[in-house]
Design an enzyme around this catalytic site. Structure first.
Site, PDB file in Angstrom:
ATOM      1  N   HIS A 140       0.846  -1.197   0.000  1.00  0.00           N
ATOM      2  CA  HIS A 140       0.000   0.000   0.000  1.00  0.00           C
ATOM      3  C   HIS A 140       0.888   1.256   0.000  1.00  0.00           C
ATOM      4  CE1 HIS A 140      -3.514   2.458   1.613  1.00  0.00           C
ATOM      5  NE2 HIS A 140      -2.477   3.221   1.902  1.00  0.00           N
ATOM      6  N   GLU A 141       1.866   1.262   0.915  1.00  0.00           N
ATOM      7  CA  GLU A 141       2.775   2.421   1.011  1.00  0.00           C
ATOM      8  C   GLU A 141       3.630   2.551  -0.241  1.00  0.00           C
ATOM      9  OE1 GLU A 141       2.428   4.731   3.093  1.00  0.00           O
ATOM     10  OE2 GLU A 141       0.920   3.553   4.148  1.00  0.00           O
TER      11      GLU A 141
ATOM     12  N   HIS B 250       1.832   4.462  -2.914  1.00  0.00           N
ATOM     13  CA  HIS B 250       1.983   5.925  -2.772  1.00  0.00           C
ATOM     14  C   HIS B 250       3.368   6.360  -3.260  1.00  0.00           C
ATOM     15  CE1 HIS B 250      -1.619   6.509  -0.434  1.00  0.00           C
ATOM     16  NE2 HIS B 250      -1.220   5.749   0.560  1.00  0.00           N
TER      17      HIS B 250
HETATM   18 ZN   LIG Z   1      -2.243   5.221   2.261  1.00  0.00          ZN
END
Ligand SMILES: [Zn+2]
Length: 374
Positions: free
Chosen positions: A67-68, A71
């Site tokens: 998830h990170e 980004h």
């Molecule tokens: Zn996030």
């Protein structure tokens, strides 16, 4: 909970794990092994529950990291470098080294994380669907189903529109697009974040008093975290906006008095502390910085030893972490001051000590520039 352990690098981005993550990892594994899996799939062996719990917790960790990285990857491709990714109690944080250039980029960076989580949810669900129809082992499908479920929760939780959550970043990008004012949109988005944090706390207390103790406690904790994060992220934007372009050299004290490392404490008191009334001096040897001595360092030496102890014996000598240069950004140094709780730093140009900067100097500059509407 301020200790981070650097584990490895992905795309050149250092990945750090906060010690709080180990606590949550243990808690999650334990609740899976003792609670979730045996309750939902009662006919498996103890060994299976352990394997399932540990693998599920590990893949949950990998999901948070992906998830990170979502980004970070999008940020990097749009010219926003990533300093580090930290995994901690409530998930992960990608630390961007600056604000996005425009709302569109901000929006894409924000959506990338939940996007990855939803893709993982679908992947795990499809895998679950296939495995549950083909595999003879009863232990694999439950893990895949659990992971599909938690990735869905991860994506959705992060879309809550309170800054600094991803949803809050989307809200900020939207207000930013409408108003053209980053600081104002951060203010509004973090106020919404604070309000959402407050409702989590309220809901948590209601749950605690209506018998759902653990669930309620979690809500209260997450609520406090959201409120604190909203406040901190807003302050960070204000500070970097106000101190934009301000260098250490602009606000340091340049009339610095240095102390030779070989003199005694008695000498230091008589000829420096009493004479100049500073509470801190850079220590040098032949003009080169060797350390820093403060009133507090000196207090560790009993009075009877003042004339036989030298400055070099009690000074703070980790020069590399102490020193800054006149070209460093004041806002960056303030972050360091807050993080490392150091109040005073010698300013060094090449080999020469050219000044000293204190937390007070930076806060004073912050006050003056914000009064001037800098
Ligand atoms: Zn996030």
């Amino acid at each position: 909970m301020n200790t981070n352990i650097r584990v490895f690098k992905v795309f050149g981005i250092p990945i750090e794990i906060n010690v709080s993550w180990f606590i949550i990892f243990a808690l999650i594994s334990w609740s899976l092994v003792k609670g979730y899996f045996p309750a939902n799939y009662p006919d498996l062996s103890i060994a299976s529950y352990w394997a399932m719990g540990l693998i599920a917790a590990f893949l949950l960790f990998a999901s948070v990291l992906l998830h990170e990285l979502g980004h970070s990857y999008v940020a990097k491709t749009h010219g926003v470098p990533i300093k580090r990714i930290t995994l901690f109690l409530f998930g992960g944080v990608s630390q961007l080294s600056k604000e996005s250039a425009n709302p569109r980029i901000e929006c894409m960076i924000a959506i990338a994380g939940p996007g990855v989580s939803y893709v993982l949810m679908i992947v795990f669900f499809v895998a679950y669907y296939i495995v549950s129809r083909t595999s003879t082992s009863g232990a694999i499908a439950p893990v895949l189903k659990y992971l599909a479920y938690v990735n869905g929760i991860l994506g959705t939780f992060n879309l809550i529109p309170g800054f600094p959550l991803d949803g809050g970043r989307l809200l900020r990008a939207f207000i930013w697009k409408v108003t053209g004012d980053l600081q104002r949109s951060t203010y509004i988005a973090s106020k919404v974040g604070g309000a959402i944090g407050f409702s989590f706390i309220a809901l948590g207390f209601i749950s605690v008093f209506t018998g759902r103790f653990i669930f309620g406690l979690w809500l209260v904790l997450i609520g406090f975290f959201l409120r604190q994060a909203a406040e901190a992220s807003y302050l960070q934007v204000v500070v970097s906006n106000t101190l934009k372009g301000v260098k250490v050299g602009d606000i340091m004290k340049a009339d610095v008095i240095t102390v030779p490392e070989s003199i005694t404490i008695q000498d230091l008191i008589d000829n420096y502390f009493f004479k100049y009334h500073y509470d801190c001096f850079p220590v040098t040897l032949a003009g080169r910085l060797r350390g820093l001595i403060t009133l507090d360092d000196m207090r560790q030496v009993p009075r009877s030893k003042w004339s036989e102890t030298t400055v070099s014996e009690v000074m703070q000598s980790d020069v590399d972490t102490l020193k800054v240069t006149p070209h460093d950004d004041a806002a960056e140094i303030l972050k360091r001051v807050v993080r490392d709780r150091c109040g005073k730093m010698p300013v060094v140009e090449g080999d020469r000590v050219v000044g000293i900067i204190t937390r007070k100097d930076i806060l004073e500059a912050l006050r003056i520039f914000s009064d001037l509407g800098h």
